[in-house]
Design a protein around this motif. Sequence first.
Motif, PDB file in Angstrom:
ATOM      1  N   THR A  55      -2.608  -5.821  -4.581  1.00 23.91           N
ATOM      2  CA  THR A  55      -2.717  -4.487  -3.981  1.00 23.91           C
ATOM      3  C   THR A  55      -2.492  -3.403  -5.023  1.00 23.91           C
ATOM      4  N   ILE A  97       0.837  -1.201   0.000  1.00 21.77           N
ATOM      5  CA  ILE A  97       0.000   0.000   0.000  1.00 21.77           C
ATOM      6  C   ILE A  97       0.870   1.249   0.000  1.00 21.77           C
ATOM      7  N   ALA A  98       1.891   1.287   0.868  1.00 21.36           N
ATOM      8  CA  ALA A  98       2.757   2.459   0.964  1.00 21.36           C
ATOM      9  C   ALA A  98       3.518   2.693  -0.340  1.00 21.36           C
ATOM     10  N   THR A  99       3.977   1.608  -0.953  1.00 20.48           N
ATOM     11  CA  THR A  99       4.770   1.735  -2.182  1.00 20.48           C
ATOM     12  C   THR A  99       3.922   2.228  -3.340  1.00 20.48           C
ATOM     13  N   LEU A 126      -5.448  -0.674  -6.121  1.00 17.10           N
ATOM     14  CA  LEU A 126      -5.272   0.735  -5.781  1.00 17.10           C
ATOM     15  C   LEU A 126      -4.795   1.598  -6.940  1.00 17.10           C
ATOM     16  N   ALA A 127      -4.173   0.989  -7.934  1.00 13.81           N
ATOM     17  CA  ALA A 127      -3.677   1.775  -9.074  1.00 13.81           C
ATOM     18  C   ALA A 127      -3.714   0.920 -10.340  1.00 13.81           C
ATOM     19  N   GLU A 138       1.127   3.958  -3.149  1.00  8.69           N
ATOM     20  CA  GLU A 138       0.723   5.337  -2.892  1.00  8.69           C
ATOM     21  C   GLU A 138       1.866   6.298  -3.220  1.00  8.69           C
ATOM     22  N   TYR A 139       3.090   5.885  -2.910  1.00  6.64           N
ATOM     23  CA  TYR A 139       4.251   6.706  -3.253  1.00  6.64           C
ATOM     24  C   TYR A 139       4.389   6.813  -4.773  1.00  6.64           C
ATOM     25  N   LYS A 190       2.029   6.638  -6.972  1.00  5.07           N
ATOM     26  CA  LYS A 190       0.975   7.537  -7.465  1.00  5.07           C
ATOM     27  C   LYS A 190       1.336   9.001  -7.195  1.00  5.07           C
ATOM     28  N   ASN A 191       1.912   9.248  -6.020  1.00  2.00           N
ATOM     29  CA  ASN A 191       2.248  10.625  -5.640  1.00  2.00           C
ATOM     30  C   ASN A 191       3.312  11.243  -6.530  1.00  2.00           C
TER      31      ASN A 191
END
Length: 399
Positions: free
Chosen positions: A128, A97-99, A132-133, A101-102, A104-105
């Motif tokens: 995941t 999740i953290a990876t 999420l993406a 989201e990073y 995407k950012n």
Amino acid sequence: MVLAFSGGLDTSFAVKYLSEDLGYEVHTAIANTGGFSEEELKNIEERSQQLGAASHATLDITQDYYNNSIRYMIAGNVLRNGTYPISVSSERIFQAIATIEYAKNIGADAIAHGSTGAGNDQVRFDSTFQILAPDIEIITPTRDMTLTRDYEIEYLKKHGFVADFKKLEYSINKGLWGTSIGGKETLKSNQTLPEEAYPSQVTKEEPEILKIEFKKGEVTAVNGKHFDNKVDAIREIEKIGSAFGIGRDMHIGDTIIGIKGRVGFEAAAPILIIAAHKMLEKHTLTKWQQYWKEQVGNWYGMFLHESQYLEPVMRDIECMLENSQRNVTGTVEIILRPQSFTLVGVDSPFDLMKTDFGEYGEINKAWTADDVKGFTKIFSMPMRIYTNNQKKNGKNDLK
């Protein structure tokens, strides 16, 4: 591209291959869930820079991991197959999740990881990322290419990078909620790990008392020392318990992809915390609270292990688990010995043994002998009816 980077051989190869052969601008990222020291994180960042990554990010998600996973695993007394506290495997979803989201950012077009095609992690990361993406491409060189260790080392040498990638006899994955250990013994059904395979060695021989204090199901103090941060409390219990070699075992279970798998682990804090927490619950919860919580706890652990953390029912289960902890407050005393421990007892204001109604096996205060006689007659009525019916028809279930 964002590459989930550990600094090992596979992800080191991936930096060079993805940038020089496929032409990606590679940004590495490591999501730390409590398993890396500051020195290790610094070395990983330096390796990324040496390999020519465009940038490197350390994503510290230890507190998120506790808030969104560990505290529910404690509340649910989660031990997969009654043995494994879902140690490193529970971290993967939060790292994924953290990876993503990073990625995407920073506007990444693609994301990569170093999982092989034979384990659970590939499913955890891929699913995941896809959820999420869905528009970000997933690239997995280790899984997709037919590579050998020697090939990867030679490739890096040709591209100007030389390092000591000595293959260790055992694969160690350390995390806040335990350490997994893989080696030649875990590949066979009739062997176990030798003493030297475990990162923590037994350094204490004399018994010690450990007192763990809970408030609403969460650890708040260890041996009288209070912790505002529950992560620090877990680390304190791990330090104490690992010195006795507590929490070692072998997990045998079904993988997401369908094959059986074995892994060794050491998890002093999880094993001690769950054992103490479960004992405290026996004193503070009703029998039906315990029964239903055990059912949903098993499902929660299974879904977490099998990459179903994003399934909405997990939020529903978390609500039930959290609500069940409102009276799970008190102190549990444990005697620690080398590679073993004994639960002594609990002290809790919500202890259901502390009652004015009676003392088990001793004295009844809230009912009479005649009350029990009448209760027993009504209680046994369904079985009396059934047995009487069987006799009328010449049957006897006891034969």
